[in-house]
Motif scaffolding. Structure first.
Motif, PDB file in Angstrom:
ATOM      1  N   ASN A 147       0.833  -1.210   0.000  1.00 48.34           N
ATOM      2  CA  ASN A 147       0.000   0.000   0.000  1.00 48.34           C
ATOM      3  C   ASN A 147       0.871   1.265   0.000  1.00 48.34           C
ATOM      4  O   ASN A 147       0.619   2.230   0.736  1.00 48.34           O
ATOM      5  N   ALA A 148       1.895   1.239  -0.825  1.00 48.71           N
ATOM      6  CA  ALA A 148       2.883   2.317  -0.825  1.00 48.71           C
ATOM      7  C   ALA A 148       2.434   3.501  -1.685  1.00 48.71           C
ATOM      8  O   ALA A 148       1.679   3.343  -2.655  1.00 48.71           O
ATOM      9  N   ASP A 149       2.907   4.669  -1.299  1.00 53.98           N
ATOM     10  CA  ASP A 149       2.758   5.852  -2.150  1.00 53.98           C
ATOM     11  C   ASP A 149       3.894   5.895  -3.179  1.00 53.98           C
ATOM     12  O   ASP A 149       3.728   6.422  -4.280  1.00 53.98           O
ATOM     13  N   ALA A 150       5.043   5.353  -2.781  1.00 56.49           N
ATOM     14  CA  ALA A 150       6.197   5.276  -3.685  1.00 56.49           C
ATOM     15  C   ALA A 150       7.040   4.066  -3.311  1.00 56.49           C
ATOM     16  O   ALA A 150       7.150   3.714  -2.131  1.00 56.49           O
ATOM     17  N   THR A 151       7.616   3.439  -4.319  1.00 54.52           N
ATOM     18  CA  THR A 151       8.520   2.314  -4.107  1.00 54.52           C
ATOM     19  C   THR A 151       9.821   2.618  -4.830  1.00 54.52           C
ATOM     20  O   THR A 151       9.806   3.064  -5.985  1.00 54.52           O
ATOM     21  N   ILE A 152      10.930   2.387  -4.133  1.00 51.96           N
ATOM     22  CA  ILE A 152      12.245   2.683  -4.688  1.00 51.96           C
ATOM     23  C   ILE A 152      13.056   1.393  -4.758  1.00 51.96           C
ATOM     24  O   ILE A 152      13.195   0.681  -3.756  1.00 51.96           O
ATOM     25  N   ALA A 153      13.551   1.070  -5.947  1.00 57.29           N
ATOM     26  CA  ALA A 153      14.398  -0.112  -6.097  1.00 57.29           C
ATOM     27  C   ALA A 153      15.763   0.166  -5.476  1.00 57.29           C
ATOM     28  O   ALA A 153      16.354   1.231  -5.707  1.00 57.29           O
ATOM     29  N   VAL A 154      16.238  -0.777  -4.670  1.00 53.78           N
ATOM     30  CA  VAL A 154      17.532  -0.609  -4.010  1.00 53.78           C
ATOM     31  C   VAL A 154      18.399  -1.831  -4.273  1.00 53.78           C
ATOM     32  O   VAL A 154      17.903  -2.935  -4.498  1.00 53.78           O
ATOM     33  N   LEU A 155      19.694  -1.598  -4.223  1.00 55.00           N
ATOM     34  CA  LEU A 155      20.673  -2.643  -4.450  1.00 55.00           C
ATOM     35  C   LEU A 155      21.657  -2.618  -3.289  1.00 55.00           C
ATOM     36  O   LEU A 155      22.170  -1.551  -2.921  1.00 55.00           O
ATOM     37  N   ALA A 156      21.908  -3.766  -2.679  1.00 53.58           N
ATOM     38  CA  ALA A 156      22.885  -3.841  -1.598  1.00 53.58           C
ATOM     39  C   ALA A 156      24.288  -3.694  -2.180  1.00 53.58           C
ATOM     40  O   ALA A 156      24.677  -4.448  -3.072  1.00 53.58           O
ATOM     41  N   VAL A 157      25.041  -2.714  -1.696  1.00 53.23           N
ATOM     42  CA  VAL A 157      26.408  -2.475  -2.145  1.00 53.23           C
ATOM     43  C   VAL A 157      27.347  -2.663  -0.954  1.00 53.23           C
ATOM     44  O   VAL A 157      26.909  -2.610   0.198  1.00 53.23           O
ATOM     45  N   PRO A 158      28.625  -2.907  -1.191  1.00 52.65           N
ATOM     46  CA  PRO A 158      29.569  -2.989  -0.067  1.00 52.65           C
ATOM     47  C   PRO A 158      29.503  -1.708   0.762  1.00 52.65           C
ATOM     48  O   PRO A 158      29.477  -0.604   0.197  1.00 52.65           O
ATOM     49  N   LEU A 159      29.476  -1.840   2.077  1.00 49.96           N
ATOM     50  CA  LEU A 159      29.311  -0.681   2.947  1.00 49.96           C
ATOM     51  C   LEU A 159      30.410   0.351   2.725  1.00 49.96           C
ATOM     52  O   LEU A 159      30.162   1.560   2.798  1.00 49.96           O
ATOM     53  N   LYS A 160      31.618  -0.112   2.386  1.00 53.01           N
ATOM     54  CA  LYS A 160      32.721   0.821   2.169  1.00 53.01           C
ATOM     55  C   LYS A 160      32.514   1.682   0.920  1.00 53.01           C
ATOM     56  O   LYS A 160      33.149   2.728   0.765  1.00 53.01           O
ATOM     57  N   GLU A 161      31.604   1.249   0.010  1.00 48.99           N
ATOM     58  CA  GLU A 161      31.315   2.020  -1.194  1.00 48.99           C
ATOM     59  C   GLU A 161      30.004   2.799  -1.099  1.00 48.99           C
ATOM     60  O   GLU A 161      29.657   3.555  -2.003  1.00 48.99           O
ATOM     61  N   ALA A 162      29.270   2.626   0.012  1.00 41.70           N
ATOM     62  CA  ALA A 162      27.927   3.193   0.124  1.00 41.70           C
ATOM     63  C   ALA A 162      27.916   4.712   0.062  1.00 41.70           C
ATOM     64  O   ALA A 162      26.916   5.318  -0.363  1.00 41.70           O
ATOM     65  N   SER A 163      29.016   5.363   0.446  1.00 39.95           N
ATOM     66  CA  SER A 163      29.051   6.827   0.440  1.00 39.95           C
ATOM     67  C   SER A 163      29.006   7.405  -0.967  1.00 39.95           C
ATOM     68  O   SER A 163      28.841   8.616  -1.139  1.00 39.95           O
ATOM     69  N   ARG A 164      29.129   6.570  -1.980  1.00 40.99           N
ATOM     70  CA  ARG A 164      29.056   7.043  -3.373  1.00 40.99           C
ATOM     71  C   ARG A 164      27.625   7.129  -3.876  1.00 40.99           C
ATOM     72  O   ARG A 164      27.374   7.654  -4.956  1.00 40.99           O
ATOM     73  N   PHE A 165      26.666   6.618  -3.086  1.00 38.78           N
ATOM     74  CA  PHE A 165      25.293   6.475  -3.572  1.00 38.78           C
ATOM     75  C   PHE A 165      24.303   7.244  -2.686  1.00 38.78           C
ATOM     76  O   PHE A 165      24.626   7.676  -1.586  1.00 38.78           O
ATOM     77  N   GLY A 166      23.082   7.366  -3.210  1.00 44.36           N
ATOM     78  CA  GLY A 166      21.974   7.772  -2.371  1.00 44.36           C
ATOM     79  C   GLY A 166      21.538   6.560  -1.564  1.00 44.36           C
ATOM     80  O   GLY A 166      21.235   5.508  -2.148  1.00 44.36           O
ATOM     81  N   ILE A 167      21.536   6.670  -0.245  1.00 40.24           N
ATOM     82  CA  ILE A 167      21.314   5.511   0.623  1.00 40.24           C
ATOM     83  C   ILE A 167      19.938   5.588   1.282  1.00 40.24           C
ATOM     84  O   ILE A 167      19.543   6.623   1.826  1.00 40.24           O
ATOM     85  N   MET A 168      19.219   4.463   1.223  1.00 41.13           N
ATOM     86  CA  MET A 168      17.909   4.344   1.845  1.00 41.13           C
ATOM     87  C   MET A 168      18.038   3.630   3.185  1.00 41.13           C
ATOM     88  O   MET A 168      18.534   2.503   3.243  1.00 41.13           O
TER      89      MET A 168
END
Length: 377
Positions: A147-168
């Motif tokens: 029952n979402a208003d919006a759904t965002i596809a996410v991909l698990a990335v190595p935590l050490k690289e997470a600062s390069r992305f928009g993180i949910m």
């Protein structure tokens, strides 16, 4: 089953300047990939395979070739009744004075009339420059079930690289409670893929308000998603497991092509259950000469190979002369590798001619070399 109530909107107007000469005259989604495809073939094929019959492609930068390409909707089987690929470049409207798209959200805002006309119930927002296969129908089912208003596809990335992305950041039910744009100290490793499903009526209200905000950057990640969170709208994460690559640099484009040569690659372009469709160029079959040596390669139709080719991807109508060596390289359409030439760890752009005996690239190079001059001596 056709997802007739969901309209896909593919954002395909970026410059792609990190691809250097490959995008000087061609939009990034129209860049060649994988021996016979263009990057835009992947989201379009995903739409076709997911049962989405109406697709808008929002173009802007160097769009002439891309516009003419995607307008041939029969390539992806999207030319049936009540379906189609619609090219949506920016256009001036009465009393608005708007020209170019000011951001990802503004691109959709300027095409609200199109979505209204298509009577969209859900809107799927996609990027036109990623390599992956995804069933958007499954993502829509997830959206409805929550029952979402919006759904965002996410991909698990190595935590050490997470600062390069928009993180949910999510709770235990995968409801999104916080969005951080390239955080210095990320709290999770769930990176946004830039793939969204919105309930259209709700999104329309937010886009209309955003258009009037003089402080907005008119961007989904910077403005629309944060506004949904502030208002406690239901945002849910859809966890994608599979191959996905942003081919925004010469190195990443080369890597994605090389991934295809791995027999265990997750993309698997030979999968008959999820085909990637493209334009079929009428050319003769490939010809491998008597003295040629070919090892672990993609060799497309029209190629003439008389030299040695190893661990490489050759596009349509490539010629490799006698005694030439092509190793760990991507050779785009109509390129000619002269007799005795050596090409190593390179991307050779379309229509480029490497002169006989020339040496380009090196096996120990840290970065991939792009060869884009029309004749290399």
């Amino acid at each position: 089953m056709k997802q007739n109530n969901m309209v896909a909107m593919i954002l395909a107007g970026g410059r792609g300047s990190r691809l250097l000469d490959l995008t000087k005259k061609v939009a990034k989604p129209a860049v060649y990939f994988g021996g016979k495809y263009r990057i835009i073939d992947f989201p379009l094929s995903n739409c076709a395979n997911s049962g989405i019959s109406v697709v808008g492609v929002l173009t802007q930068y160097e769009s002439v070739l891309l516009n003419s390409y995607v307008a041939r909707d029969h390539h992806w089987g999207l030319d049936a009744r009540d379906s189609g690929v619609f090219v949506l470049p920016p256009r001036e409207k009465d009393k608005t004075g708007l020209g170019l798209y000011r951001g990802t959200a503004d691109a959709i805002t300027q095409n609200i009339d199109f979505l209204d006309q298509m009577e969209a119930e859900y809107v799927l927002i996609l990027s036109g420059d990623h390599i992956y296969k995804m069933d958007y129908a499954k993502m829509l089912a997830h959206h409805k079930a929550n029952n979402a208003d919006a759904t965002i596809a996410v991909l698990a990335v190595p935590l050490k690289e997470a600062s390069r992305f928009g993180i949910m950041n999510t709770d235990e039910t995968d409801r999104i409670i916080e969005f951080e744009e390239k955080p210095a100290k990320p709290k999770s490793n769930l990176a946004s893929m830039g793939i969204y499903i919105f309930n259209y009526k709700t999104l329309r209200k937010y886009l209309t308000a955003d258009e009037k905000d003089p402080n907005s950057e008119h961007d989904f990640g910077k403005d629309i998603i944060p506004a949904f969170l502030r208002d406690n709208k239901v945002l849910t994460a859809y966890r994608f497991k599979g191959y996905w690559k942003d081919v925004g640099t010469i190195d990443s484009l080369w890597e994605a092509n090389m991934d295809l040569l791995n027999p265990d690659n997750e993309l698997d372009l030979g999968d008959s259950q999820w085909k990637i469709y493209t334009e079929d160029v009428p050319t003769p079959p490939q010809f491998i000469g008597e003295e040629a040596v070919v090892e672990n390669c993609y060799i497309n139709q029209g190629c003439i190979v008389n030299g040695n080719v190893k661990n490489s991807v050759l596009f349509t109508n490539v010629e490799v002369g006698s005694g030439a060596q092509v190793v760990d390289s991507v050779i785009m359409p109509n390129a000619v590798i002269g007799e005795g030439a050596k090409v190593t760890r390179c991307i050779v752009a379309d229509n480029v001619e490497i002169s006989p005996g020339a040496v380009v690239g090196h096996k120990d190079s840290e970065h991939i070399e792009l060869i884009a001059k029309k004749r290399v001596k």
